[in-house]
Design an enzyme around this catalytic site. Structure first.
Site, PDB file in Angstrom:
ATOM      1  N   HIS A  40      45.634  45.048  46.999  1.00 43.95           N
ATOM      2  CA  HIS A  40      45.485  46.765  46.024  1.00 43.95           C
ATOM      3  C   HIS A  40      44.209  46.932  45.406  1.00 43.95           C
ATOM      4  CE1 HIS A  40      50.381  47.590  46.950  1.00 43.95           C
ATOM      5  NE2 HIS A  40      49.525  48.063  47.877  1.00 43.95           N
ATOM      6  N   GLU A  67      43.781  46.461  41.535  1.00 40.62           N
ATOM      7  CA  GLU A  67      44.495  45.659  41.444  1.00 40.62           C
ATOM      8  C   GLU A  67      43.649  44.034  40.520  1.00 40.62           C
ATOM      9  OE1 GLU A  67      48.110  44.260  43.092  1.00 40.62           O
ATOM     10  OE2 GLU A  67      48.697  46.537  43.177  1.00 40.62           O
ATOM     11  N   ARG A  95      44.134  52.634  44.729  1.00 45.36           N
ATOM     12  CA  ARG A  95      45.610  51.785  45.536  1.00 45.36           C
ATOM     13  C   ARG A  95      44.911  51.448  46.958  1.00 45.36           C
ATOM     14  NH1 ARG A  95      51.076  49.865  44.675  1.00 45.36           N
ATOM     15  NH2 ARG A  95      52.276  50.164  46.204  1.00 45.36           N
ATOM     16  N   HIS A 153      49.274  40.226  43.435  1.00 47.74           N
ATOM     17  CA  HIS A 153      49.313  41.371  43.151  1.00 47.74           C
ATOM     18  C   HIS A 153      48.835  41.304  41.740  1.00 47.74           C
ATOM     19  CE1 HIS A 153      50.144  43.551  46.912  1.00 47.74           C
ATOM     20  NE2 HIS A 153      50.166  42.430  47.190  1.00 47.74           N
ATOM     21  N   GLU A 162      53.146  39.637  41.461  1.00 45.82           N
ATOM     22  CA  GLU A 162      52.658  40.439  39.836  1.00 45.82           C
ATOM     23  C   GLU A 162      52.124  39.851  39.026  1.00 45.82           C
ATOM     24  OE1 GLU A 162      52.259  43.519  41.258  1.00 45.82           O
ATOM     25  OE2 GLU A 162      53.656  43.401  42.803  1.00 45.82           O
TER      26      GLU A 162
HETATM   27 ZN   LIG Z   1      50.052  45.585  44.449  1.00 45.89          ZN
END
Ligand SMILES: [Zn+2]
Length: 357
Positions: free
Chosen positions: A87, A90, A147, A219, A293
């Site tokens: 993405h 990020e 994104r 991410h 994340e």
């Molecule tokens: Zn992501």
């Protein structure tokens, strides 16, 4: 006299320019793609016995997708996969991949555990997977929160750059957590694996999957460790073990700077989704598949201030190292009859899961 002075000044300028060229890579700054590309070749040159750059695909805009293969020569080696920057916005993820690479390489010169891991396993680290998207986020502030990738959508779509690559993999594709309007943030693509970036990972990992122990995809944001699956009705055969390893990794993270990470499946602690690379990797039989994340918890979101890069990557390193150490230990030190039986149960259950999907 005047001529001498000018010459001295020239010499000084040349010396300063040379020093500037040798300037150390700053791991606690965000870097654009040209800087990351330069860093990759510098690190491959610095550690030429341990690092090779492997090209394994092209983006929609025809840029090279590559990874750093890190390890020492050996036979029957296993693999740790890590990718960052699927993405685009990020930014902390590519920063983490750079820090991870530097840290394992530095440790490999002094730390006997890391030396052993590099004999038994190769680390395959993709610093930026969605290269087109990442470059787009650097063009101007209005594109900073991009994104997806940059491929055009279906005929008649008003948007350029349509597909959420982490919804495009062949894992319950298009079933939950997607939006088929091509301009939406979670458009999964025209069909499963329609995008060149997802194709690159799929084709490369399929060939090596039997040797891959862990698939870590990085991410932000949210401070979560997500385990398969994103579909609420599909359960990983080793879910209990994944939870146990994930919780211990979260504990390791907390010890570094006190941050809390939650652990669970995506539907339990975030939202249901389908077509993620993590789920696809688990369906390939790779046992330890996690989505990280990273920071933060929403205060700054995708625009994590640069002064938080250092603590964010330090704590995440600790979590990743815990998972990798567990996978390594279980494979190379824990090969018992019970282990073999568990492995067979895992393989059989994985086949059943695949049929369900
Ligand atoms: Zn992501």
């Amino acid at each position: 006299m005047h001529r001498t002075l000018t010459f001295t000044r020239l010499l000084l300028c040349a010396a300063l320019a040379a020093a500037a060229n040798r300037v150390e890579h700053d791991y606690f700054k965000y870097h654009d793609m040209p800087e990351i590309t330069k860093w990759k070749s510098d690190i491959a040159a610095k550690y030429k016995d341990k690092v090779t750059i492997v090209e394994y695909g092209k983006t929609y805009e025809n840029r090279t997708i590559d990874l750093l293969k890190i390890g020492v020569p050996g036979t029957n080696k296993k693999i740790i996969w890590m990718d960052c920057g699927i993405h685009a916005r990020e930014w902390i993820a590519p920063a983490f991949c750079q820090y991870f690479v530097k840290t394992i390489l530095e440790k490999s010169t002094t730390d006997s555990k890391m030396q052993q891991m590099m004999k038994d396993m190769d680390f395959y680290v993709t610093t930026v997977l969605n290269v087109d998207g990442y470059m787009h986020t650097w063009t101007n502030q209005s594109n900073r929160l991009w994104r997806k990738n940059r491929s055009p959508g279906p005929t008649g779509c008003d948007c350029l750059g349509t597909t959420d690559l982490n919804r495009n993999f062949y894992s319950n594709w298009g079933t939950v957590g997607v939006n088929f309007s091509c301009c939406s943030q979670t458009y999964p693509g025209k069909s499963a694996v329609s995008e060149p970036e997802a194709q690159a990972v799929t084709q490369f990992v399929e060939k090596i999957s039997k040797d891959v122990l862990a698939f870590l995809t990085i991410h932000s944001y949210g401070q979560l460790l997500l385990i398969p699956y994103g579909h609420p009705q599909v359960i990983a055969p080793n879910q209990d073990e994944l939870m146990e390893v994930g919780l211990a990794a979260a504990e390791a993270i907390k010890k570094v700077h006190g941050k809390d990470y939650k652990v669970g499946t995506s539907p339990t602690i975030l939202y249901a989704n389908s077509g993620s690379s993590r789920d696809w990797a688990r369906l390939q039989g790779i046992p330890y598949c996690f989505t990280f994340e990273l920071r933060d918890d929403g205060t700054h979101g995708f625009e994590l201030p640069a002064d938080q890069i250092k603590p964010a990557v330090e704590e995440a390193y600790s979590g990743a190292l815990h998972i990798i150490t567990h996978a390594h230990h279980k494979t190379f030190n824990g090969a018992t009859a019970a282990g073999a039986a568990t492995l067979w149960a895992t393989v059989l259950a994985a086949v059943v899961t695949k049929l369900l999907a």
